[in-house]
Design a protein around this motif. Sequence first.
Motif, short mmCIF file in Angstrom:
data_model
loop_
_atom_site.label_atom_id
_atom_site.label_comp_id
_atom_site.label_asym_id
_atom_site.label_seq_id
_atom_site.Cartn_x
_atom_site.Cartn_y
_atom_site.Cartn_z
N LYS A 90 29.41 5.22 5.34
CA LYS A 90 29.93 4.44 6.77
C LYS A 90 29.13 5.10 8.04
O LYS A 90 28.87 4.02 9.00
CB LYS A 90 31.20 4.73 6.88
CG LYS A 90 32.21 3.97 5.95
CD LYS A 90 33.74 4.57 6.15
CE LYS A 90 34.66 3.76 4.95
NZ LYS A 90 36.04 4.38 5.09
N ASP B 200 32.07 11.68 0.43
CA ASP B 200 31.49 10.31 0.18
C ASP B 200 30.86 10.25 -1.32
O ASP B 200 29.85 10.66 -1.65
CB ASP B 200 30.28 9.79 0.98
CG ASP B 200 30.22 8.33 1.02
OD1 ASP B 200 30.04 7.60 -0.31
OD2 ASP B 200 30.14 7.79 1.99
N ASP C 68 38.43 7.72 10.58
CA ASP C 68 37.84 7.69 9.38
C ASP C 68 36.24 7.60 9.38
O ASP C 68 35.54 8.29 8.58
CB ASP C 68 38.42 6.59 8.84
CG ASP C 68 37.89 6.29 7.26
OD1 ASP C 68 38.05 7.15 6.60
OD2 ASP C 68 37.41 5.05 6.84
N ASN D 175 33.54 10.74 8.13
CA ASN D 175 32.95 10.41 7.01
C ASN D 175 31.70 11.13 6.48
O ASN D 175 30.55 10.83 6.72
CB ASN D 175 32.48 8.85 7.00
CG ASN D 175 31.77 8.10 5.85
OD1 ASN D 175 30.90 7.57 6.00
ND2 ASN D 175 32.26 8.52 4.79
#
Length: 810
Positions: A240, A313, A304, A308
């Motif tokens: 992201k 992840d 969020d 990230n």
Amino acid sequence: MADGAKRQESAAGGAPARVADRIGLLRELEKKVLWLSSWTVHNANNIRENPDGIKVGGHQASCASLNTLMTALYFDVLRPEDRVAVKPHASPVFHAIQYLLGQQDVEKLKAFRGYGGAQSYPSRTKDTDDVDFSTGSVGLGVAVTSFASLVQDYVQLKGWLGERPAGRMVALVGDAELDEGNIYECLLEGWKHDVRNVWWIIDYNRQSLDSVVTDRLFGQIDRLFDTMGWDVVTLKYGKKLQAAFEKPGGEALREWIDACPNSLYSALVFKGGAAWRSHLEADLLDVPGVRDLLARYDDAQLHDLMTNLAGHDMEVVLETLHGLEGDRPKCIIAYTIKGHGLPFAGHKDNHAGIMNDEQMAEFRRRHRVPEGAEWDRFAGLEAPAEDIQALLSDVPFAARGRRRFKAERVAVPQSLPCPSGERMSTQEGFGKILAELARADDDLARRIVTTSPDVTVSTNLAGWVNRRGIWSRHRRADTFRDEKVVSAHQWGMSPDGQHLELGIAENNLFTLLAAAGLSHELFGERLLPVATLYDPFILRGLDALNYACYQNARFMLVATPSGISLAPEGGAHQSVGTPLIGMSQDGLAAFEPAFVDELAAIMGWGFDYLQRDGSGDPGSDWLRDVEGGSVYLRLSTRPVEQPRREMTAELKSAVISGGYWLREPAPGAELAIVYTGAVAPQAIAAYESLLEEVPGAGLLAITSADRLNAGWGAAEKARQTGAGTAPSAVEELLAPLAADASLVTVLDGHPATLSWLGSVRGHRVEGLGVEHFGQSGALSDLHRHYRIDEEAILDACAAALVARRCGLAR
């Protein structure tokens, strides 16, 4: 989040094709592992009965920071031959993963940190699941992976692994563990030996127990590992964030994150989306594109995005780990958040934090776990249970079930060669025994591997090394020999060698022993490690020695010179309390022989003792003899006159049990002199001077105060519980003496080593020994100064006799 990482180093090239549904299933397992690890700690602290009323503990935040990485490793990346040292505070994550793999029982999870439950920190000997390396003493579990790889190289280059592939030795490292000095000693030794197949995955959450880690630490770690010949791979940004950086204003966002101090980043993680927005707008709103970029996200989405990090992840982690190539050691710096996914994520005080009932209720709601289904393996998951189970059944790491090997025992002859000579020190005798073993072409000689922290010559290992050579991954020329420079030491270096030469770092020595002493279970090939060091420097590596014993590693530790007997060297090279360490250290049978024939008997027994595993008939019903363990020999450089005698089976048994009468006492004798080790000459001299006045006195040789004490303790416990009535060896030894007899004990070490003998049958004890740091001087001067010479022994005997005859009691 400073540390100046200007590039995303996660390697995507070379990764095998990953199907989307598999990654989705791994993300589901990631959530389940987080739930189980958090619930395990919560249950132990908030639900389970707590009769003591004290905090049970656990580390929910430390678990959460490694959750993604461990899920990816255990369920997808690791192979059966790989070995893992888990960050101690991530123990609940490990247990949860093992439970999902069917290798941990739910009742053990429910009893986490309780009697009979899963251990606080992963333990090879106390846990029932598949622990490769015990961890808990911070930093030692990290270093052992490097030495385990060295041991794997050793057995592989001997051709003993056959077609089995080499495994990767993986350490999951808390960034605060990098404060431990033993890690850097280990790094340097690994560089010297060209270590291979090591992965250190650093959980870079930027928090220690008490505070936030210093900014710019990343840059130091990066440079250090690169200097040591490691490949450094940094996982910083998730998918992201990487996508956001590609948008207008994204580069400014990236630069802001790179420059953000660790403390501010952690605080904003805890505060949430609105706080992120406030700081970003204050600092970047004038930068083109940033206003529109921030407007894409509501507060929850912005939080969020800003959290990230690559270590959380799954896709980035899998791409990176599967993309690693070659056998050069790898340092993987994974940016994470301590407490990720928990209500106290990022808070600097979260190390020992545990969710309260209200927080757990919200956590339960988010994970969709119904009441009563907390331990269910699939409760709350969105994917079908059969799909999850199919993935679990196909996990490469667990394909062979338990991965611990069982190696064949090495045959040990009934007796080892005993050097002859009128006068000899036990250190010299040790060197001659090993040198003679080196001549043989048998399995015992082939399986012995020696090591020493740069004191190979001064601890009399040179004869062994001359015949067996120094081990090295690569053949190296002996330049002095090639240049025809005369030297007593012909030390060829090659994969054929059997001596691992270390630098002056006792932590490294004991950590290597932890790895080499587990080779039979880690790699299926038995080694018989023999290590030498100076006795006083046991204290310098004591934590690592304890760690090696806690692993149930098997080795022979030869500590020499000991006591004040190396008189001219002074207090820095003299030991006082090491006999007490030998007695108190679990898993270590300690001996201090006075004569070389005793030493030969002990070493022969010791090579067998290292290999015992609870099976077969050890000739004793004492638990330690059945289970086996490691051996500590406290030797001396003091030459002493050797007895002319035959080492009969009876005498050998007594030597191994811990003691025998060098001169038998008369029945009902009122006095005995008791000695251990290198003070034998003055004890014998004092005994002979005493005979005219006390003709029935005895002279008791103690070869192992540890074995006698432990046997006595075992017999006492058996009697207390009604499990036995047989006397111990020391009780039988002291039985001929009068009930009110006196014992004069003497050794070159702390007097408490032998003073306990008075408690066995209630005898009065006059204890002689060394209680203070030594000093330089002639041996006779020091013996006189510390009152362990012949005159002091006779003075103690006289005092004991006067007290007895006057009816005085202690």
